[in-house]
Design an enzyme around this catalytic site. Structure first.
Site, PDB file in Angstrom:
ATOM      1  N   LEU A 163     -26.340 -86.339  23.920  1.00 42.38           N
ATOM      2  CA  LEU A 163     -26.487 -86.504  24.901  1.00 42.38           C
ATOM      3  C   LEU A 163     -26.668 -87.794  25.764  1.00 42.38           C
ATOM      4  CD1 LEU A 163     -24.543 -86.198  27.632  1.00 42.38           C
ATOM      5  CD2 LEU A 163     -25.586 -84.105  28.081  1.00 42.38           C
ATOM      6  N   TYR A 164     -27.951 -87.171  25.424  1.00 45.16           N
ATOM      7  CA  TYR A 164     -28.951 -87.726  26.055  1.00 45.16           C
ATOM      8  C   TYR A 164     -28.959 -89.540  25.660  1.00 45.16           C
ATOM      9  CZ  TYR A 164     -30.567 -84.061  27.998  1.00 45.16           C
ATOM     10  OH  TYR A 164     -30.277 -82.374  28.898  1.00 45.16           O
ATOM     11  N   ARG A 165     -28.636 -89.815  24.121  1.00 44.70           N
ATOM     12  CA  ARG A 165     -28.491 -90.658  23.441  1.00 44.70           C
ATOM     13  C   ARG A 165     -27.513 -91.577  23.780  1.00 44.70           C
ATOM     14  NH1 ARG A 165     -33.799 -91.910  22.222  1.00 44.70           N
ATOM     15  NH2 ARG A 165     -34.787 -91.064  19.898  1.00 44.70           N
TER      16      ARG A 165
END
Ligand SMILES: CC(C)(COP(=O)(O)OP(=O)(O)OC[C@H]1O[C@@H](n2cnc3c(N)ncnc32)[C@H](O)[C@@H]1OP(=O)(O)O)[C@@H](O)C(=O)NCCC(=O)NCCS
Length: 220
Positions: A170-172
């Site tokens: 998700l963060y990437r």
């Protein structure tokens, strides 16, 4: 207590006020413990901290509630996900730890202070395991970061081999890049990464200014 998830119910992302979070603190902490697979009882240690965070400047929280499609979602619907954060400030423990981590990772003092002068700390983001994998985490993160006035969003997340879990993906996907890697916070032996992203979210993701140690060599 696990929320009873009925496949007919659709999770709806909503803003949570300070009063909502205070009233649902036990429910929110139960999601946190289940999502992070922490031992039962962890919620008792975290409750005073979450309650204190509510009063910090720039605090904002969102959640996902189970809405019956045949009736209007209401504030009593079960909570299946929770996320919050606030504006970072120099007197905060996390800020001081990240400052030290950035310096050790090779950021100059000037670049460290510049980054830490205006950031939103994503403090918690948790979706109950039974509701994971349907885009709720992304929807909540987008809502939380929408319209923020800070220049950067920062978060810390446990290091995982190959960055192979939903949090890392998700963060990437949303453009978060490395600020500090393999960092151990005081009092916790697990390695963490600190990740960051310029705000607003609709700005194209770009790598935050990299620390000196990882700058590419100048052309000869
Ligand atoms: C990390 C976490 C918040 C992500 O939330 P999530 O709702 O599970 O996941 P996302 O919002 O990223 O959803 C993406 C997944 O849903 C799927 N999906 C289905 N419909 C989707 C939609 N409309 N939009 C986006 N993704 C969708 C995607 O295929 C993707 O699956 P994959 O990760 O297996 O490839 C959640 O998994 C969680 O709480 N994990 C445990 C606690 C944790 O690690 N918290 C973060 C600590 S820093």
């Amino acid at each position: 207590m696990d929320p009873a998830i009925n496949p007919a119910d659709t999770p709806v992302v909503v803003d949570l006020s300070a009063a909502d979070v205070r009233a649902r603190l036990r429910e929110a902490l139960a999601i946190y413990v289940a999502a992070m697979e922490y031992p039962r009882g962890t919620e008792h240690h975290r409750a005073p901290m979450w309650a204190e965070h509510i009063s910090r400047p720039g605090w904002r929280a969102v959640g996902a509630i189970l809405a019956d499609p045949n009736s209007h979602a209401n504030r009593d619907s079960p909570l299946v996900a929770v996320a919050y954060g606030y504006r970072g400030a120099p007197h905060q423990w996390w800020h001081q730890q990240v400052h030290d981590g950035m310096r050790r990772f090779g950021w100059t003092e000037e670049a460290t202070l510049a980054m830490l002068s205006s950031y939103f700390e994503l403090t918690e983001l948790h979706v109950h395991p039974a509701a994971q994998g349907h885009g709720l985490g992304e929807a909540m993160l987008r809502r939380l970061l929408d319209d923020r006035t800070e220049r950067t969003a920062l978060l810390s997340t446990p290091e995982v081999d190959g960055e192979s879990n939903r949090a890392w993906r998700l963060y990437r996907r949303l453009g978060f890049t490395d600020v500090v890697r393999q960092f151990t916070f005081t009092g916790d032996s697990r390695p963490f990464a600190v990740l960051g992203r310029p705000l607003p979210l609709h700005l194209a993701a770009r790598t935050l200014r990299t620390p000196l140690t990882t700058d590419p060599a100048p052309p000869l």
